[in-house]
Write a protein that holds these residues in place. Sequence first.
Motif, PDB file in Angstrom:
ATOM      1  N   ARG A  62      -7.547 -11.627   3.928  1.00  9.61           N
ATOM      2  CA  ARG A  62      -7.291 -12.532   2.800  1.00  9.61           C
ATOM      3  C   ARG A  62      -5.866 -12.460   2.300  1.00  9.61           C
ATOM      4  O   ARG A  62      -5.377 -13.393   1.653  1.00  9.61           O
ATOM      5  N   VAL A  63      -5.203 -11.342   2.555  1.00  6.64           N
ATOM      6  CA  VAL A  63      -3.812 -11.161   2.132  1.00  6.64           C
ATOM      7  C   VAL A  63      -3.035 -10.482   3.251  1.00  6.64           C
ATOM      8  O   VAL A  63      -3.611  -9.886   4.161  1.00  6.64           O
ATOM      9  N   THR A  64      -1.725 -10.581   3.155  1.00 11.67           N
ATOM     10  CA  THR A  64      -0.855  -9.797   4.029  1.00 11.67           C
ATOM     11  C   THR A  64      -0.754  -8.393   3.447  1.00 11.67           C
ATOM     12  O   THR A  64      -0.683  -8.215   2.230  1.00 11.67           O
ATOM     13  N   LEU A  65      -0.757  -7.385   4.306  1.00 11.09           N
ATOM     14  CA  LEU A  65      -0.609  -5.999   3.872  1.00 11.09           C
ATOM     15  C   LEU A  65       0.816  -5.525   4.117  1.00 11.09           C
ATOM     16  O   LEU A  65       1.447  -5.911   5.109  1.00 11.09           O
ATOM     17  N   GLN A  66       1.327  -4.706   3.214  1.00 16.97           N
ATOM     18  CA  GLN A  66       2.681  -4.182   3.318  1.00 16.97           C
ATOM     19  C   GLN A  66       2.662  -2.667   3.159  1.00 16.97           C
ATOM     20  O   GLN A  66       1.969  -2.124   2.312  1.00 16.97           O
ATOM     21  N   GLY A  67       3.442  -1.991   3.972  1.00 19.38           N
ATOM     22  CA  GLY A  67       3.557  -0.543   3.834  1.00 19.38           C
ATOM     23  C   GLY A  67       3.554   0.133   5.192  1.00 19.38           C
ATOM     24  O   GLY A  67       3.735  -0.520   6.207  1.00 19.38           O
ATOM     25  N   ASN A  68       3.209   1.424   5.227  1.00 14.38           N
ATOM     26  CA  ASN A  68       2.924   2.251   4.079  1.00 14.38           C
ATOM     27  C   ASN A  68       3.264   3.710   4.397  1.00 14.38           C
ATOM     28  O   ASN A  68       2.594   4.620   3.954  1.00 14.38           O
ATOM     29  N   MET A  69       4.352   3.925   5.174  1.00 15.20           N
ATOM     30  CA  MET A  69       4.699   5.275   5.604  1.00 15.20           C
ATOM     31  C   MET A  69       5.165   6.122   4.420  1.00 15.20           C
ATOM     32  O   MET A  69       5.905   5.660   3.555  1.00 15.20           O
ATOM     33  N   ASP A  70       4.718   7.364   4.380  1.00 17.75           N
ATOM     34  CA  ASP A  70       5.147   8.316   3.364  1.00 17.75           C
ATOM     35  C   ASP A  70       6.671   8.448   3.431  1.00 17.75           C
ATOM     36  O   ASP A  70       7.222   8.794   4.479  1.00 17.75           O
ATOM     37  N   PRO A  71       7.402   8.199   2.332  1.00 14.71           N
ATOM     38  CA  PRO A  71       8.863   8.308   2.361  1.00 14.71           C
ATOM     39  C   PRO A  71       9.354   9.680   2.816  1.00 14.71           C
ATOM     40  O   PRO A  71      10.443   9.797   3.383  1.00 14.71           O
ATOM     41  N   SER A  72       8.551  10.715   2.596  1.00  9.72           N
ATOM     42  CA  SER A  72       8.962  12.069   2.986  1.00  9.72           C
ATOM     43  C   SER A  72       9.074  12.240   4.492  1.00  9.72           C
ATOM     44  O   SER A  72       9.762  13.158   4.963  1.00  9.72           O
ATOM     45  N   VAL A  73       8.423  11.374   5.254  1.00  6.78           N
ATOM     46  CA  VAL A  73       8.530  11.452   6.715  1.00  6.78           C
ATOM     47  C   VAL A  73       9.980  11.286   7.143  1.00  6.78           C
ATOM     48  O   VAL A  73      10.418  11.879   8.139  1.00  6.78           O
ATOM     49  N   LEU A  74      10.745  10.511   6.385  1.00  7.85           N
ATOM     50  CA  LEU A  74      12.142  10.284   6.734  1.00  7.85           C
ATOM     51  C   LEU A  74      12.988  11.551   6.612  1.00  7.85           C
ATOM     52  O   LEU A  74      14.133  11.581   7.059  1.00  7.85           O
ATOM     53  N   LEU A  75      12.414  12.594   6.028  1.00  5.07           N
ATOM     54  CA  LEU A  75      13.084  13.893   5.957  1.00  5.07           C
ATOM     55  C   LEU A  75      12.616  14.826   7.066  1.00  5.07           C
ATOM     56  O   LEU A  75      13.120  15.939   7.194  1.00  5.07           O
ATOM     57  N   GLY A  76      11.649  14.377   7.857  1.00  2.00           N
ATOM     58  CA  GLY A  76      10.974  15.257   8.807  1.00  2.00           C
ATOM     59  C   GLY A  76      11.567  15.331  10.193  1.00  2.00           C
ATOM     60  O   GLY A  76      10.993  15.991  11.067  1.00  2.00           O
ATOM     61  N   LEU A  93       0.827  -1.207   0.000  1.00  2.00           N
ATOM     62  CA  LEU A  93       0.000   0.000   0.000  1.00  2.00           C
ATOM     63  C   LEU A  93       0.860   1.255   0.000  1.00  2.00           C
ATOM     64  O   LEU A  93       1.910   1.297   0.639  1.00  2.00           O
ATOM     65  N   ASP A  94       0.394   2.287  -0.702  1.00  2.00           N
ATOM     66  CA  ASP A  94       1.051   3.581  -0.561  1.00  2.00           C
ATOM     67  C   ASP A  94       0.470   4.306   0.651  1.00  2.00           C
ATOM     68  O   ASP A  94      -0.415   3.791   1.336  1.00  2.00           O
ATOM     69  N   TRP A  95       0.956   5.501   0.922  1.00  2.00           N
ATOM     70  CA  TRP A  95       0.623   6.185   2.172  1.00  2.00           C
ATOM     71  C   TRP A  95      -0.764   6.809   2.187  1.00  2.00           C
ATOM     72  O   TRP A  95      -1.175   7.383   3.200  1.00  2.00           O
ATOM     73  N   THR A  96      -1.505   6.720   1.083  1.00  2.00           N
ATOM     74  CA  THR A  96      -2.848   7.309   1.059  1.00  2.00           C
ATOM     75  C   THR A  96      -3.904   6.383   1.646  1.00  2.00           C
ATOM     76  O   THR A  96      -5.064   6.751   1.739  1.00  2.00           O
ATOM     77  N   TYR A  97      -3.509   5.183   2.033  1.00  2.00           N
ATOM     78  CA  TYR A  97      -4.441   4.229   2.640  1.00  2.00           C
ATOM     79  C   TYR A  97      -4.420   4.355   4.155  1.00  2.00           C
ATOM     80  O   TYR A  97      -3.362   4.464   4.771  1.00  2.00           O
TER      81      TYR A  97
END
Length: 379
Positions: A295-309, A279-283
């Motif tokens: 039904r599935v495993t979910l993966q994600g989903n922190m906005d990469p820009s947070v790592l600049l914050g 998932l991207d960060w909009t979920y």
Amino acid sequence: MADPKPFPPLKNDLILRAARGEKTERAPVWVMRQAGRYLPEFREERVMNDFFKICRTPELATKVTLQPIDRYDGLLDASIIFSDILVIPQALGMEVEMVPGKGPHFPDPLVKPEEVHTKLKESVDVNKELQYVFDAITMTRHALNGRVPLIGFVGAPWTLMSYMIEGGGSKTLSKAKEWLYKYPQESHELLRRITDVCVDFLVGQVRAGAQMLQVFESWGGELGPHEFEQFSLPYLAQIATRVKEILGRDESVPMTVFAKGSWYALDKLAVIGYETVSLDWTYSPTAAKAVTKGRVTLQGNMDPSVLLGGDEAIVATATRMVREFGSTGRYIANLGHGILPSVPVEGMELFLKTVHRVGLEVAAEEKAKEIKSDMNILG
């Protein structure tokens, strides 16, 4: 084919168990594009070598793939082979350059549908055209020495078609979309040809040593729901089905689909044959869990820009993410897209350490609740 020498035994299978839906001690974590552009050691390598030279040289690809595993020793639960989704257009006969500061560039993109037959090879032997990726996977698998599993990947057909027509990145994808509306039959023909290569390429990666696969539909969110169901979803489904059919039960590995921005298709993505949906960060994690219903495993989903914050933002956001997804059931922690080139290595390290710490805390809380529930039943 894989090296006849047996691979070292796997010491950390956390991500594979999470992908299969098994309970884990904590949420495993890795990061898309973790091997590459933000690492100073990778930038040093790029001074000496062209991007695609690194991809095509197994020794260099192995070296770069291991860089984040070595730097963040014990903090990453998977490695991903250093390569690029655009090796498939190259295998099809197109020239692709990686231009510093700009990204991928196709000097001679597809302009008219008839050029599918004049500019692209009618058939692709992946064992000839992409053997360098298979060799890099085998070499890397041995070099990892079982520390973590190795992920192989491919770009999805619609995303690759977009690059091949646009000639590089695009804000609107207007040229590629024009094909969908003006030449739907020819678009499907191109998508089918790309799909065939994707399937063969992924099968080859597994047989070379990849222990998990990811399909990147990076431009999925540029399509509306109707167009996504026509021009993306069927080919994503084909890839999962055909790869598993060819490999069979004994060789099959967990597969992940990542359709960035395609929130409207989450319920369908959960039932087309992939073990994991990224998932991207909009979920919202809560909403995503409600839609997928385990039904599935979910993966994600922190906005990469947070790592600049800064530290406070990284800790708060990563903590919230892990707590909302849950740490021990059907979850793999990651970013919502690839790590940005300007991210400091300290930010990445803090993110990984936070996911570990919070994951263990949540796992302990979940265990305590189970024990209390069992005692209430017995009492």
